[in-house]
Design a protein around this motif. Structure first.
Motif, PDB file in Angstrom:
ATOM      1  N   ASN A  12       9.572  -1.594   9.256  1.00 50.22           N
ATOM      2  CA  ASN A  12       9.477  -0.441  10.140  1.00 50.22           C
ATOM      3  C   ASN A  12      10.359   0.691   9.632  1.00 50.22           C
ATOM      4  OD1 ASN A  12       7.816  -1.986  11.867  1.00 50.22           O
ATOM      5  ND2 ASN A  12       9.592  -2.748  13.006  1.00 50.22           N
ATOM      6  N   SER A  13      10.087   1.884  10.120  1.00 57.99           N
ATOM      7  CA  SER A  13      10.885   3.065   9.750  1.00 57.99           C
ATOM      8  C   SER A  13      11.069   3.146   8.245  1.00 57.99           C
ATOM      9  CB  SER A  13      12.246   3.017  10.447  1.00 57.99           C
ATOM     10  OG  SER A  13      12.098   2.949  11.844  1.00 57.99           O
ATOM     11  N   LEU A  14       9.971   3.033   7.524  1.00 61.76           N
ATOM     12  CA  LEU A  14      10.041   3.009   6.062  1.00 61.76           C
ATOM     13  C   LEU A  14      10.563   4.320   5.493  1.00 61.76           C
ATOM     14  CD1 LEU A  14       6.813   0.996   5.411  1.00 61.76           C
ATOM     15  CD2 LEU A  14       9.059   0.417   4.472  1.00 61.76           C
ATOM     16  N   LYS A  15      11.290   4.191   4.392  1.00 60.63           N
ATOM     17  CA  LYS A  15      11.886   5.333   3.712  1.00 60.63           C
ATOM     18  C   LYS A  15      11.382   5.373   2.270  1.00 60.63           C
ATOM     19  CE  LYS A  15      16.175   4.531   6.305  1.00 60.63           C
ATOM     20  NZ  LYS A  15      17.631   4.283   6.201  1.00 60.63           N
ATOM     21  N   PRO A  16      11.403   6.540   1.646  1.00 62.51           N
ATOM     22  CA  PRO A  16      10.978   6.609   0.233  1.00 62.51           C
ATOM     23  C   PRO A  16      11.749   5.637  -0.659  1.00 62.51           C
ATOM     24  CG  PRO A  16      11.098   8.806   1.153  1.00 62.51           C
ATOM     25  CD  PRO A  16      11.658   7.877   2.202  1.00 62.51           C
ATOM     26  N   GLU A  17      12.996   5.389  -0.347  1.00 65.89           N
ATOM     27  CA  GLU A  17      13.796   4.469  -1.158  1.00 65.89           C
ATOM     28  C   GLU A  17      13.393   3.012  -0.991  1.00 65.89           C
ATOM     29  OE1 GLU A  17      14.934   6.828   0.946  1.00 65.89           O
ATOM     30  OE2 GLU A  17      16.788   6.188   1.956  1.00 65.89           O
ATOM     31  N   GLY A  58       0.812  -1.205   0.000  1.00 54.48           N
ATOM     32  CA  GLY A  58       0.000   0.000   0.000  1.00 54.48           C
ATOM     33  C   GLY A  58       0.843   1.251   0.000  1.00 54.48           C
ATOM     34  N   LEU A  59       0.183   2.374   0.236  1.00 51.65           N
ATOM     35  CA  LEU A  59       0.827   3.685   0.279  1.00 51.65           C
ATOM     36  C   LEU A  59       0.941   4.124   1.732  1.00 51.65           C
ATOM     37  CD1 LEU A  59       1.837   6.340  -1.013  1.00 51.65           C
ATOM     38  CD2 LEU A  59      -0.556   7.037  -1.168  1.00 51.65           C
ATOM     39  N   VAL A  60       2.158   4.394   2.176  1.00 54.39           N
ATOM     40  CA  VAL A  60       2.398   4.849   3.537  1.00 54.39           C
ATOM     41  C   VAL A  60       3.338   6.054   3.494  1.00 54.39           C
ATOM     42  CG1 VAL A  60       2.051   2.572   4.561  1.00 54.39           C
ATOM     43  CG2 VAL A  60       4.345   3.282   3.850  1.00 54.39           C
ATOM     44  N   VAL A  77       4.586  -1.536  -2.729  1.00 51.92           N
ATOM     45  CA  VAL A  77       4.761  -0.724  -1.525  1.00 51.92           C
ATOM     46  C   VAL A  77       5.284   0.630  -1.957  1.00 51.92           C
ATOM     47  CG1 VAL A  77       6.035  -0.452   0.630  1.00 51.92           C
ATOM     48  CG2 VAL A  77       5.192  -2.713  -0.039  1.00 51.92           C
ATOM     49  N   THR A  78       4.571   1.675  -1.583  1.00 51.47           N
ATOM     50  CA  THR A  78       4.961   3.031  -1.931  1.00 51.47           C
ATOM     51  C   THR A  78       5.093   3.847  -0.654  1.00 51.47           C
ATOM     52  OG1 THR A  78       3.772   2.873  -4.033  1.00 51.47           O
ATOM     53  CG2 THR A  78       4.388   5.077  -3.267  1.00 51.47           C
TER      54      THR A  78
END
Length: 126
Positions: free
Chosen positions: A84-89, A10-12, A122-123
């Motif tokens: 966790n701690s998702l990043k744009p990359e 999904g988008l987060v 995943v975005t």
């Protein structure tokens, strides 16, 4: 023949957490090494995480180590990737893979796996 289906993408926003799942059908995941790979647009598929055939060892790509966790629920015949701690990359299509003949030295190699899911997007927005 085991088939794999990913879900949960999904988008987060950056800093959020997300868990993607990989459900197996047509057989048990017992005896399979499991892995997650990802592929961003115009980039090669990249190793993310792997779980050994015995389930006793986990391996992670350098860019996700300490943030992502691979786990399995054998009763549900499902493999998870907690992010966790998702990043744009981290934005990519995430693929689940399984292999019965994967040796330790090949766990990070996509060619070692012979069963793949269709992927889940995943975005991560900044």
């Amino acid at each position: 023949q085991v088939q794999l289906v990913e879900s949960g993408g999904g988008l987060v926003q950056a800093g959020d957490s997300l868990r993607v799942s990989c459900a197996a059908s047509g057989g048990t995941l017992s005896g399979y090494a499991m892995a997650w790979f990802r592929q961003a647009p115009e980039r090669e598929r990249q190793f993310v995480a792997a779980l050994s055939r015995t389930g006793g060892y986990t391996y992670y790509g350098d860019s996700v180590k300490g943030r992502f966790t691979i786990s399995t629920d054998k009763g549900k015949n499902t493999v998870y990737l907690q992010m966790n701690s998702l990043k744009p990359e981290d934005t990519a299509v995430y693929y689940c893979a399984a292999g019965r003949r994967v040796i330790t030295s090949s766990l990070r190699s996509q060619t070692a796996y012979d069963i793949w899911g269709q992927g889940t997007q995943v975005t991560v927005s900044s």
